[in-house]
Design a protein around this motif. Structure first.
Motif, PDB file in Angstrom:
ATOM      1  N   UNK A  86       0.847  -1.187   0.000  1.00 30.65           N
ATOM      2  CA  UNK A  86       0.000   0.000   0.000  1.00 30.65           C
ATOM      3  C   UNK A  86       0.885   1.242   0.000  1.00 30.65           C
ATOM      4  N   UNK A  87       0.536   2.206  -0.827  1.00 33.81           N
ATOM      5  CA  UNK A  87       1.307   3.444  -0.885  1.00 33.81           C
ATOM      6  C   UNK A  87       1.121   4.204   0.421  1.00 33.81           C
ATOM      7  N   UNK A  88       2.242   4.553   1.017  1.00 30.59           N
ATOM      8  CA  UNK A  88       2.179   5.295   2.269  1.00 30.59           C
ATOM      9  C   UNK A  88       2.877   6.627   2.051  1.00 30.59           C
ATOM     10  N   UNK A  89       2.143   7.697   2.240  1.00 29.82           N
ATOM     11  CA  UNK A  89       2.759   9.008   2.120  1.00 29.82           C
ATOM     12  C   UNK A  89       2.011   9.991   3.003  1.00 29.82           C
ATOM     13  N   UNK A  90       2.701  11.006   3.404  1.00 25.55           N
ATOM     14  CA  UNK A  90       2.115  12.061   4.209  1.00 25.55           C
ATOM     15  C   UNK A  90       2.414  13.380   3.511  1.00 25.55           C
ATOM     16  N   UNK A  91       1.508  13.838   2.633  1.00 22.64           N
ATOM     17  CA  UNK A  91       1.805  15.059   1.880  1.00 22.64           C
ATOM     18  C   UNK A  91       1.896  16.296   2.768  1.00 22.64           C
ATOM     19  N   UNK A  92       1.306  16.256   3.935  1.00 22.67           N
ATOM     20  CA  UNK A  92       1.372  17.400   4.848  1.00 22.67           C
ATOM     21  C   UNK A  92       2.772  17.581   5.416  1.00 22.67           C
ATOM     22  N   UNK A  93       3.541  16.509   5.487  1.00 24.54           N
ATOM     23  CA  UNK A  93       4.863  16.574   6.100  1.00 24.54           C
ATOM     24  C   UNK A  93       5.821  17.441   5.286  1.00 24.54           C
ATOM     25  N   UNK A  94       5.658  17.466   3.974  1.00 27.45           N
ATOM     26  CA  UNK A  94       6.576  18.201   3.113  1.00 27.45           C
ATOM     27  C   UNK A  94       6.274  19.696   3.071  1.00 27.45           C
ATOM     28  N   UNK A  95       5.119  20.094   3.538  1.00 25.48           N
ATOM     29  CA  UNK A  95       4.767  21.509   3.491  1.00 25.48           C
ATOM     30  C   UNK A  95       5.546  22.287   4.547  1.00 25.48           C
ATOM     31  N   UNK A  96       5.939  23.524   4.216  1.00 26.32           N
ATOM     32  CA  UNK A  96       6.653  24.333   5.203  1.00 26.32           C
ATOM     33  C   UNK A  96       5.736  24.756   6.350  1.00 26.32           C
ATOM     34  N   UNK A  97       6.338  25.081   7.471  1.00 21.40           N
ATOM     35  CA  UNK A  97       5.586  25.507   8.645  1.00 21.40           C
ATOM     36  C   UNK A  97       5.022  26.909   8.484  1.00 21.40           C
ATOM     37  N   UNK A  98       4.300  27.381   9.502  1.00 20.09           N
ATOM     38  CA  UNK A  98       3.649  28.694   9.443  1.00 20.09           C
ATOM     39  C   UNK A  98       4.646  29.822   9.261  1.00 20.09           C
ATOM     40  N   UNK A  99       5.724  29.798  10.045  1.00 22.36           N
ATOM     41  CA  UNK A  99       6.724  30.866   9.968  1.00 22.36           C
ATOM     42  C   UNK A  99       7.366  30.915   8.586  1.00 22.36           C
ATOM     43  N   UNK A 100       7.683  29.753   8.033  1.00 25.03           N
ATOM     44  CA  UNK A 100       8.304  29.712   6.709  1.00 25.03           C
ATOM     45  C   UNK A 100       7.345  30.227   5.643  1.00 25.03           C
ATOM     46  N   UNK A 101       6.069  29.908   5.774  1.00 25.40           N
ATOM     47  CA  UNK A 101       5.075  30.412   4.827  1.00 25.40           C
ATOM     48  C   UNK A 101       4.953  31.921   4.936  1.00 25.40           C
ATOM     49  N   UNK A 102       4.996  32.451   6.168  1.00 28.50           N
ATOM     50  CA  UNK A 102       4.929  33.903   6.359  1.00 28.50           C
ATOM     51  C   UNK A 102       6.140  34.582   5.728  1.00 28.50           C
ATOM     52  N   UNK A 103       7.339  34.009   5.938  1.00 26.62           N
ATOM     53  CA  UNK A 103       8.553  34.591   5.351  1.00 26.62           C
ATOM     54  C   UNK A 103       8.490  34.566   3.829  1.00 26.62           C
ATOM     55  N   UNK A 104       7.976  33.473   3.253  1.00 22.38           N
ATOM     56  CA  UNK A 104       7.871  33.367   1.802  1.00 22.38           C
ATOM     57  C   UNK A 104       6.889  34.406   1.256  1.00 22.38           C
ATOM     58  N   UNK A 105       5.777  34.588   1.952  1.00 19.54           N
ATOM     59  CA  UNK A 105       4.792  35.584   1.513  1.00 19.54           C
ATOM     60  C   UNK A 105       5.379  36.991   1.608  1.00 19.54           C
ATOM     61  N   UNK A 106       6.118  37.248   2.678  1.00 17.88           N
ATOM     62  CA  UNK A 106       6.747  38.561   2.857  1.00 17.88           C
ATOM     63  C   UNK A 106       7.781  38.816   1.765  1.00 17.88           C
ATOM     64  N   UNK A 107       8.563  37.806   1.429  1.00 16.64           N
ATOM     65  CA  UNK A 107       9.576  37.926   0.383  1.00 16.64           C
ATOM     66  C   UNK A 107       8.922  38.175  -0.975  1.00 16.64           C
ATOM     67  N   UNK A 108       7.819  37.479  -1.250  1.00 15.85           N
ATOM     68  CA  UNK A 108       7.101  37.667  -2.510  1.00 15.85           C
ATOM     69  C   UNK A 108       6.516  39.070  -2.587  1.00 15.85           C
ATOM     70  N   UNK A 109       6.030  39.573  -1.472  1.00 16.23           N
ATOM     71  CA  UNK A 109       5.465  40.927  -1.435  1.00 16.23           C
ATOM     72  C   UNK A 109       6.552  41.964  -1.718  1.00 16.23           C
ATOM     73  N   UNK A 110       7.733  41.781  -1.119  1.00 17.60           N
ATOM     74  CA  UNK A 110       8.851  42.705  -1.353  1.00 17.60           C
ATOM     75  C   UNK A 110       9.284  42.673  -2.815  1.00 17.60           C
ATOM     76  N   UNK A 111       9.317  41.474  -3.401  1.00 18.23           N
ATOM     77  CA  UNK A 111       9.692  41.346  -4.805  1.00 18.23           C
ATOM     78  C   UNK A 111       8.674  42.051  -5.705  1.00 18.23           C
ATOM     79  N   UNK A 112       7.396  41.909  -5.374  1.00 10.79           N
ATOM     80  CA  UNK A 112       6.344  42.558  -6.171  1.00 10.79           C
ATOM     81  C   UNK A 112       6.435  44.079  -6.028  1.00 10.79           C
ATOM     82  N   UNK A 113       6.730  44.554  -4.818  1.00 14.44           N
ATOM     83  CA  UNK A 113       6.885  46.014  -4.608  1.00 14.44           C
ATOM     84  C   UNK A 113       8.084  46.550  -5.376  1.00 14.44           C
TER      85      UNK A 113
END
Length: 119
Positions: A86-113
Motif C-alpha cells: 500500500x502506498x504510504x505518504x504524508x503530503x502534509x509533512x513536506x509543506x513548510x511551517x507557518x513561519x516559513x510560509x509567512x517569510x515566503x509571503x513577505x519575500x514575494x510581497x517585497x519582490x512585487x513592490x
C-alpha cells in the motif's frame, strides 16, 4: 515464533551489503537466521540486475508459512510482483511551517513592490 523476512547487514565500513534473510523477530539484526532468501547491494546502480537478488520460490514458501516482511523488503517483493504494498505518504509533512510560509509571503510581497517601483 514470529518470523520476519528482513535485512542483515554485511560488508565493510561505508560499503554496505545486505542479505535478505528469514529470522525470528527476537534474534539480533545480524545474528542467527533460518534461511537466506536473497541479497541487496545498494552500491550498485538502480538499473543493475544484481542490485536485488531474490529466490522467488523460497520467499513464496516463507510467506505461505506466515513470515512478515519488513517495509524495505516489502518494497523489493512488490517490485518483483510477489506482494502488494500500500502506498504510504504524508503530503502534509513536506509543506513548510507557518513561519516559513509567512517569510515566503513577505519575500514575494517585497519582490512585487520592487518590480512595481522599477516600472
Amino acid at each position: 515464533m514470529s518470523l520476519k523476512i528482513r535485512l542483515a547487514r554485511g560488508g565493510s565500513k561505508k560499503r554496505p551489503y545486505y542479505q535478505i534473510v528469514v529470522a525470528d523477530s527476537r534474534s539480533p539484526r545480524d545474528g542467527r537466521f533460518l534461511e537466506k532468501v536473497g541479497s541487496w547491494n545498494p552500491m550498485l546502480g538502480k538499473d543493475s540486475d544484481k542490485r536485488v537478488v531474490l529466490d522467488v520460490e523460497l520467499v513464496k514458501a516463507w510467506l505461505a508459512k506466515g513470515a512478515q516482511p519488513t517495509d524495505r523488503v516489502l518494497r523489493f517483493l512488490a517490485e518483483a510482483g510477489l506482494t502488494e504494498r500500500a502506498a504510504r505518504s504524508n503530503p502534509e509533512k513536506a509543506k513548510p511551517g507557518k513561519k516559513a510560509q509567512e517569510r515566503a509571503a513577505e519575500k514575494a510581497q517585497k519582490a512585487a513592490d520592487a518590480a512595481a517601483a522599477a516600472e
